[in-house]
Design a protein around this motif. Sequence first.
Motif, short mmCIF file in Angstrom:
data_model
loop_
_atom_site.label_atom_id
_atom_site.label_comp_id
_atom_site.label_asym_id
_atom_site.label_seq_id
_atom_site.Cartn_x
_atom_site.Cartn_y
_atom_site.Cartn_z
N ALA A 2 0.74 -1.26 0.11
CA ALA A 2 0.24 -0.05 0.17
C ALA A 2 0.92 1.26 -0.06
CB ALA A 2 -0.76 0.08 1.08
N VAL A 3 2.22 1.04 -0.13
CA VAL A 3 3.23 1.88 -0.28
C VAL A 3 2.70 3.26 -1.30
CG1 VAL A 3 5.63 2.80 -0.87
CG2 VAL A 3 4.99 0.86 0.50
N THR A 4 2.81 4.57 -0.88
CA THR A 4 2.59 5.59 -1.70
C THR A 4 3.96 6.35 -2.13
OG1 THR A 4 2.07 6.83 0.11
CG2 THR A 4 0.12 6.04 -1.08
N PHE A 5 3.89 6.55 -3.32
CA PHE A 5 5.14 7.21 -3.82
C PHE A 5 4.96 8.79 -3.91
CE2 PHE A 5 5.42 3.03 -5.70
CZ PHE A 5 6.56 2.70 -5.10
N ALA A 6 5.84 9.47 -4.05
CA ALA A 6 5.98 10.90 -4.26
C ALA A 6 5.06 11.14 -5.65
CB ALA A 6 7.15 11.71 -4.46
N LEU B 105 20.27 7.61 -0.77
CA LEU B 105 19.47 8.51 -0.09
C LEU B 105 18.54 9.60 -0.72
CD1 LEU B 105 21.74 8.86 3.00
CD2 LEU B 105 19.87 7.21 2.70
N ASP B 106 19.33 10.39 -1.74
CA ASP B 106 18.56 11.22 -2.52
C ASP B 106 17.38 10.90 -3.42
OD1 ASP B 106 18.30 14.01 -3.71
OD2 ASP B 106 19.34 12.90 -5.66
N LEU B 107 17.96 9.76 -3.81
CA LEU B 107 16.98 9.12 -4.89
C LEU B 107 15.84 8.47 -4.05
CD1 LEU B 107 18.94 6.68 -7.35
CD2 LEU B 107 17.95 9.30 -7.54
N SER B 108 16.04 8.24 -2.74
CA SER B 108 14.87 7.69 -1.92
C SER B 108 13.93 8.61 -1.50
CB SER B 108 15.50 7.19 -0.61
OG SER B 108 16.08 6.14 -1.04
N GLY B 109 14.58 9.94 -1.32
CA GLY B 109 13.71 11.25 -1.24
C GLY B 109 12.77 11.49 -2.23
N LYS B 110 13.39 11.49 -3.52
CA LYS B 110 12.70 11.74 -4.72
C LYS B 110 11.65 10.85 -5.00
CE LYS B 110 14.96 13.85 -8.90
NZ LYS B 110 16.15 13.84 -9.65
N LEU B 111 12.03 9.42 -4.68
CA LEU B 111 11.01 8.62 -4.90
C LEU B 111 9.76 8.63 -3.99
CD1 LEU B 111 9.91 5.88 -6.36
CD2 LEU B 111 11.93 4.71 -5.19
N PHE B 112 10.01 8.86 -2.80
CA PHE B 112 8.87 8.72 -1.68
C PHE B 112 8.30 10.01 -1.30
CE2 PHE B 112 11.22 4.60 -1.20
CZ PHE B 112 10.04 3.93 -1.43
N LEU B 113 9.02 11.20 -1.32
CA LEU B 113 8.61 12.38 -0.42
C LEU B 113 8.22 13.46 -0.94
CD1 LEU B 113 11.47 12.31 2.00
CD2 LEU B 113 9.49 11.19 2.20
N ASP B 114 6.78 14.06 -0.65
CA ASP B 114 6.15 15.03 -0.93
C ASP B 114 6.29 16.09 -0.10
OD1 ASP B 114 5.11 14.58 -3.68
OD2 ASP B 114 3.69 13.19 -2.83
N GLU B 115 6.27 17.50 -0.16
CA GLU B 115 6.31 18.42 0.69
C GLU B 115 5.47 18.08 1.89
OE1 GLU B 115 6.20 22.45 -0.82
OE2 GLU B 115 6.20 23.19 1.31
N GLY B 116 5.94 18.13 3.17
CA GLY B 116 5.26 18.21 4.68
C GLY B 116 5.10 16.51 4.62
N ASP B 117 5.57 15.68 4.02
CA ASP B 117 5.28 14.22 4.48
C ASP B 117 5.93 13.96 5.61
OD1 ASP B 117 3.78 13.16 2.46
OD2 ASP B 117 5.46 12.40 0.99
N LEU B 118 5.81 12.94 6.42
CA LEU B 118 6.41 12.45 7.65
C LEU B 118 7.74 11.51 7.36
CD1 LEU B 118 4.07 12.14 10.75
CD2 LEU B 118 5.71 13.71 10.15
N SER B 131 20.08 15.91 5.48
CA SER B 131 20.31 16.83 4.43
C SER B 131 19.69 16.44 2.76
CB SER B 131 21.64 17.42 4.08
OG SER B 131 22.44 16.68 4.28
N ALA B 132 20.10 14.99 2.67
CA ALA B 132 19.45 14.45 1.60
C ALA B 132 17.78 14.52 1.58
CB ALA B 132 19.98 12.99 1.44
N LEU B 133 17.43 13.81 2.49
CA LEU B 133 15.97 13.90 2.34
C LEU B 133 15.22 15.40 2.53
CD1 LEU B 133 15.34 10.83 4.63
CD2 LEU B 133 15.54 10.86 2.20
N LYS B 134 15.82 16.34 3.16
CA LYS B 134 15.39 17.35 3.74
C LYS B 134 15.08 18.19 2.27
CE LYS B 134 16.16 20.31 7.56
NZ LYS B 134 17.24 20.96 8.31
N ALA B 135 15.79 18.03 1.14
CA ALA B 135 15.61 18.68 0.05
C ALA B 135 14.14 18.30 -0.68
CB ALA B 135 16.51 18.22 -1.15
N TYR B 136 13.51 17.43 -0.02
CA TYR B 136 12.36 17.04 -0.69
C TYR B 136 11.16 17.47 0.27
CZ TYR B 136 15.00 14.82 -4.09
OH TYR B 136 15.85 14.54 -4.78
N GLY B 137 11.58 18.21 1.34
CA GLY B 137 10.63 19.07 2.20
C GLY B 137 9.80 18.27 3.16
N PRO B 138 10.18 17.07 3.73
CA PRO B 138 9.49 16.41 4.74
C PRO B 138 9.67 17.13 6.15
CG PRO B 138 11.57 15.45 4.53
CD PRO B 138 11.36 16.42 3.60
N ARG B 139 8.66 16.40 7.07
CA ARG B 139 9.03 16.82 8.50
C ARG B 139 9.57 15.57 9.26
NH1 ARG B 139 3.62 17.30 10.85
NH2 ARG B 139 3.02 16.09 8.89
#
Lengths: 395, 395
Positions: A2-6, B105-118, B131-139
């Motif tokens: 159920a994983v959601t991607f960006a 790590l960077d690619l993981s952020g790109k793949l999963f994270l939208d702004e505000g994600d946890l 810092s790698a993940l922060k670029a994609y705006g998570p909390r």
Amino acid sequence: MAVTFAKRMKTLRASEIREILKITQREEVLSFAGGLPAPELFPVEELKEISIRILEQMGREALQYSTTEGYKPLREKIAERMNRKFKTSVTADNIVITCGSQQALDLSGKLFLDEGDLVLCESPTYLAAISALKAYGPRFIEVPTDDQGMIIEELEKIIAAQKSIKLIYVIPDFQNPTGKTWSLERRRDFMKLIQQCDIPVIEDNPYGELRFENEILPSLKSMDRSGNVIFTSTFSKTFCPGLRIGWVAADAEFIEKYVLVKQGTDLCTSIRSQMEISAYMDVFDFEAHIEKLVAVYRKRRDVMVEELRKTMPQGVRFTHPQGGLFLWVELPEHIKSIDLLHDCLKNNVAFVPGDSFFPNGGVENTFRLNYSNMSEEKIIEGIQRLSQAIKNVMI
Amino acid sequence: MAVTFAKRMKTLRASEIREILKITQREEVLSFAGGLPAPELFPVEELKEISIRILEQMGREALQYSTTEGYKPLREKIAERMNRKFKTSVTADNIVITCGSQQALDLSGKLFLDEGDLVLCESPTYLAAISALKAYGPRFIEVPTDDQGMIIEELEKIIAAQKSIKLIYVIPDFQNPTGKTWSLERRRDFMKLIQQCDIPVIEDNPYGELRFENEILPSLKSMDRSGNVIFTSTFSKTFCPGLRIGWVAADAEFIEKYVLVKQGTDLCTSIRSQMEISAYMDVFDFEAHIEKLVAVYRKRRDVMVEELRKTMPQGVRFTHPQGGLFLWVELPEHIKSIDLLHDCLKNNVAFVPGDSFFPNGGVENTFRLNYSNMSEEKIIEGIQRLSQAIKNVMI
């Protein structure tokens, strides 16, 4: 799962074309589809010598982590070469080394783009630039482009109509995919407009040194008085792609930010590869090597253009690039290049349909041909098969 | 310039610490601040031999563009080694090669994270992952962590309280910065919880092979029945960082998406570097090389721990890592490690204050020490200076 991607993953899809083109890797296919430099021209022997030297003299340093901005002697050489060839006035402090110029595009997206931001580009434009920037969620506006470059009146209209434009992406020299080069006058007019409206411009110049005739034209960066132009290039086409060394040249204020985003992205680029290219330039004659490439590619371009002239039916138009690796073909409007590709693949010849080069799609009667990675005999044979396939559908 | 950058640039700032630590590069500074492997142990001679062999036997292929997923023989070897050492069951199809594990790590952020994600992580956690993940705006939510790993009850509470969690990032083996290792029981409990709630987990494991005593514990990935664990590692610590070769190991469904995002990010990683590491493993005994590293780092860890025991005043606590490169020090609460750093720099000794390892900040009485990149004599001298500085402020 159920994983959601960006959200971005919805727009980043594996290209259908890429799947089709996988079969072009078969030995028997004459493929004009790739964008590969000719491997028989790679300076393998020279690199062997350099590689031994670097490991013997600076092995520990070469294999360690290094600074994010890159190896200073290489950055100095890049600055010197840019100033000499593209009439810029940059120093090592204006350069950050990247993992090929593809990474320069990715970092540019990361640095400038928020979701929904506007990016202007030529129509058509480089397909991997579209996918690099797309990851950051912008909208693209394609600026109408003629044989001299972006049409300034059209660009002016778009700028006037839009509240804010975040970035303009252009390839003024031997554009991928069209092979077209902006005229000097167009460059000047473009820069006049840009200086007024303070929009960052990425001048992507991977092919500029591969000029077959006449003089290299001054880069946009050389005409830049406001520091808005960000120049990107690579050693992939002039040396080899396998070392993955490209760069960004820009105002120090920008470079500082590029270094910051690169740090989080991959810490640093292989310093050994950077040392090798730098040492290669010290020991061997890089300009003579480029002249050798130019001679071979010029011949291949000549052969391809000649064969297209001889064999293409009326109504098919193609460009005559003065350098670079690519040439662009326009079919009569009713012929879809994707259908033509399917026909061609049956006869073991391949190309990239033009649609993918238009960020907003919708142009289906064009395609790109690469001439750098095939012998003259095969180019002739491939173009003959291609022309026959076109004739078959034009009847 | 009136140019506006992406919103993320407001959170990605040049670290103040990094600026301070620049002066630690001076020859006379005993710096425990970096995270560098010992360059005197790099297999320089062996790589020279391999480098010649690759250029002679496969030069053209080694210097050309290559596939985004990476060189298959290397991916096969990585899979075999992971299965042997970390008890996973992966194949080459589960592996994508990256530019160091930082790019993973960077690619993981790109793949999963939208702004505000946890994003959930250990507290503290690896600063460059932040810092790698922060670029994609998570909390970030920091999960309380003890000597056995993330505290499962606390993790459960956080998961129950949050509507949706996008990603969990952990380093179960010889964590950076603390040097702590999750117990087997904690790994099992963690995975039991994770299987139920379908959240992707990044198991970052750059140090796992550098174990000084006892057996390697099974990885989280080895206990993964739902395909949620994404394992990342690198050759930077076991071979050398300068080739920039890391990898992601995950379910094929994830790998396909990693390949897609990597394509737009940098097209491919140097195939020559990949061929070199692969050939090195064919020709030389990689495990023997790692044993050599382990012996040296174990001794350095011993010397540092011993000297800390001898010299640190009451009230100062430190970890005793069973592997890896780092050790973590906790000062009495009223002492700020950033102030201590300023004192220490006057005596030419340096470390990284702990604050940067807490994504939400606020813990000021800790710091990280690296022991892999300094001779035993210098470690003793450095720890003595450090202890003296602490005693001076504790009086």
